[in-house]
Design a protein around this motif. Structure first.
Motif, PDB file in Angstrom:
ATOM      1  N   LEU A  88       0.830  -1.213   0.000  1.00 58.77           N
ATOM      2  CA  LEU A  88       0.000   0.000   0.000  1.00 58.77           C
ATOM      3  C   LEU A  88       0.863   1.261   0.000  1.00 58.77           C
ATOM      4  N   TYR A  89       1.900   1.246   0.795  1.00 61.57           N
ATOM      5  CA  TYR A  89       2.796   2.408   0.874  1.00 61.57           C
ATOM      6  C   TYR A  89       3.443   2.694  -0.477  1.00 61.57           C
ATOM      7  N   MET A  90       3.887   1.643  -1.157  1.00 59.36           N
ATOM      8  CA  MET A  90       4.522   1.843  -2.456  1.00 59.36           C
ATOM      9  C   MET A  90       3.548   2.454  -3.463  1.00 59.36           C
ATOM     10  N   LEU A  91       2.319   1.965  -3.478  1.00 57.12           N
ATOM     11  CA  LEU A  91       1.362   2.390  -4.497  1.00 57.12           C
ATOM     12  C   LEU A  91       0.919   3.835  -4.320  1.00 57.12           C
ATOM     13  N   GLN A  92       0.971   4.377  -3.086  1.00 53.01           N
ATOM     14  CA  GLN A  92       0.506   5.758  -2.899  1.00 53.01           C
ATOM     15  C   GLN A  92       1.396   6.765  -3.622  1.00 53.01           C
ATOM     16  N   GLY A  98       0.637  14.982   0.006  1.00 50.29           N
ATOM     17  CA  GLY A  98       1.347  15.047   1.274  1.00 50.29           C
ATOM     18  C   GLY A  98       0.648  14.282   2.384  1.00 50.29           C
ATOM     19  N   TRP A  99      -0.685  14.511   2.539  1.00 46.88           N
ATOM     20  CA  TRP A  99      -1.431  13.855   3.616  1.00 46.88           C
ATOM     21  C   TRP A  99      -1.461  12.343   3.420  1.00 46.88           C
ATOM     22  N   LEU A 100      -1.559  11.885   2.141  1.00 47.42           N
ATOM     23  CA  LEU A 100      -1.612  10.454   1.862  1.00 47.42           C
ATOM     24  C   LEU A 100      -0.258   9.803   2.153  1.00 47.42           C
ATOM     25  N   LEU A 101       0.821  10.516   1.833  1.00 46.95           N
ATOM     26  CA  LEU A 101       2.161  10.015   2.131  1.00 46.95           C
ATOM     27  C   LEU A 101       2.313   9.755   3.623  1.00 46.95           C
ATOM     28  N   TYR A 102       1.876  10.711   4.445  1.00 46.45           N
ATOM     29  CA  TYR A 102       2.047  10.561   5.893  1.00 46.45           C
ATOM     30  C   TYR A 102       1.095   9.499   6.469  1.00 46.45           C
ATOM     31  N   LEU A 103      -0.132   9.411   5.936  1.00 47.68           N
ATOM     32  CA  LEU A 103      -1.072   8.389   6.399  1.00 47.68           C
ATOM     33  C   LEU A 103      -0.548   6.993   6.097  1.00 47.68           C
ATOM     34  N   CYS A 104      -0.103   6.788   4.865  1.00 49.58           N
ATOM     35  CA  CYS A 104       0.421   5.470   4.491  1.00 49.58           C
ATOM     36  C   CYS A 104       1.729   5.152   5.222  1.00 49.58           C
ATOM     37  N   SER A 105       2.472   6.182   5.591  1.00 47.31           N
ATOM     38  CA  SER A 105       3.679   5.980   6.385  1.00 47.31           C
ATOM     39  C   SER A 105       3.315   5.406   7.753  1.00 47.31           C
TER      40      SER A 105
END
Length: 424
Positions: A88-92, A98-105
């Protein structure tokens, strides 16, 4: 004929190799990738170092719940759930926000607690005190092939490019994500753990609460507190080599073909890890005969040498942006890549011995022991990424030089205490 326990170790190593071909390669180039996103979209506000810091903060916090969860669902399912979070992290990155990067992190941090505690438990269940050092080396060697494979791919993809455009970025992300899915599928079909005598191996059944309390009590023991100092160092240097150092190379304009060197740096880190893991995988039964202290001391010398050379070879501001800044000596691509190799080699020395120590000394409580290892290591890694946004290269190296000394002394003291206790 390959026995079942060795086959299980090889399979879990292959699964991790594919999952981390995706993740470790992305960690190595993430600062470069996000810099290219900001060229396309000036409003993008995601920070690579903050993303990596969130991963390791989340990872460290959820490590305390991992033994409880594993006591219910088992190590194999834990690893599958964790691999899903990595995918999931890779696909984002395909739709960067920015918000999606931190959520998936944050989600990845939870998944990392699952996958790593499950892996430590599964490796221990397949091992005996006689073969744990060898099996740890084999697993580490297979895992770190990911650096070699992923960064070879990046090297040829980035070759000749000064900037990474959207087409290249999407191609890299989707390719790495597909490789990660392959690793998830291998972990999905892992056999049950089996020791050399081919009896099914299981931990003592525990309730989730008992597993949590056991992990807290184990953390408060003198040996584990000392080991935690070493674990924190491995986290600090993990943050440095996996997310900062290759970015420093890519931002140093005095280095020719610097974008290609980012991939080359990852390749040679991987070679160092593979050589170290392979050495202890092949010679594990022989090296353990002389104790872990010489191996750990060798890792110390290798890392200190690499930190000093990096200090001399790259400019202080190189973790942050493209720079023509002068280093103490003329920046040399040969020295830059040599240090990549030394960072990987020294890291393998520390980690293979930590895995072997935890798997043998804490064989009856492997899940909480590995959870504590990953918790404290992640505290170090998250701290590394947090201060990487504001501290120049030279201060980062000073911190590493101080902590490598303290961490090395700590683990050697524990090793000597364990030997003394066994002799009594």
């Amino acid at each position: 004929m390959v026995n079942k326990s060795l086959l299980n170790v090889i399979l879990v190593g292959l699964g991790f190799m594919l999952v981390f071909t995706a993740f470790q390669t992305m960690g190595n180039i993430q600062k470069t990738i996000l810099a290219s996103v900001q060229l396309d979209d000036p409003d993008f506000d995601g920070k690579a170092y903050y993303s990596l810091a969130i991963i390791y903060v989340s990872f460290s916090l959820f490590n305390w719940t991992a033994p409880s969860i594993i006591s219910v669902i088992g190590p194999r399912l834990s690893m599958v759930i964790g691999a899903g979070a990595y995918t999931l992290y890779m696909l984002q990155f395909v739709v960067p926000q920015g918000w999606l990067l931190y959520l998936c992190s944050a989600i990845l941090g939870i998944g990392a607690a699952f996958i790593w505690t499950g892996q430590g438990n599964y490796l221990t269940l397949n091992s005996t005190k006689e073969n744990i050092s060898r099996y740890s080396g084999i697993f580490w060697c297979l895992l770190q092939l990911s650096l070699f494979i992923g960064n070879t791919f990046v090297y040829f993809t980035f070759r000749g490019l000064e900037e990474i455009n959207k087409t290249v970025r999407i191609f890299v992300i989707l390719t790495l994500s597909s490789v990660g899915v392959g690793g998830l599928l291998i972990l999905l079909f892992l056999p049950k753990a089996t020791r050399d005598d081919e009896t099914e191996a299981t931990d003592k059944p525990e309730s989730p609460w008992s597993a949590f309390v056991g992990a807290v009590k184990l953390f408060c023991t003198f040996n584990m507190l000392l080991l935690s100092i070493t674990f924190i160092y491995t986290g600090l240097e993990l943050g440095f080599w996996s997310g900062v150092y290759s970015s420093c190379i890519g931002f140093t304009k005095a280095l020719p073909n610097r974008k290609e060197l980012v991939g080359m740096s990852g390749i040679f880190m991987g070679l160092g890890e593979i050589i170290g893991g392979g050495l202890f995988g092949i010679l594990g039964n022989k090296t353990v005969r002389y104790g872990r202290e010489p191996i750990i001391a060798a890792g110390f010398v290798i890392h200190v040498a690499s930190f000093i050379i990096i200090y001399l070879n790259l400019p202080d501001e190189s973790p942050f942006f493209d720079t023509f800044g002068c280093a103490i000596i003329s920046s040399s691509p040969f020295l830059a890549i040599l240090c990549s190799f030394l960072l990987g080699l020294g890291d393998s020395f520390y980690n293979t011995q930590i895995y072997a120590m935890l798997g043998s000394v804490y064989a009856d409580s492997s899940a909480p022991a590995f959870a504590i290892f990953k918790f404290t290591q992640c505290v170090g890694a998250s701290a590394s990424f947090i201060y990487a946004e504001s501290l120049g290269l030279y201060w980062q190296l000073r911190i590493l030089l101080i902590t490598v000394l303290i961490g090395t002394v700590s683990i050697i003291i524990v090793e000597l205490r364990v030997k003394k206790s066994s002799a009594e």
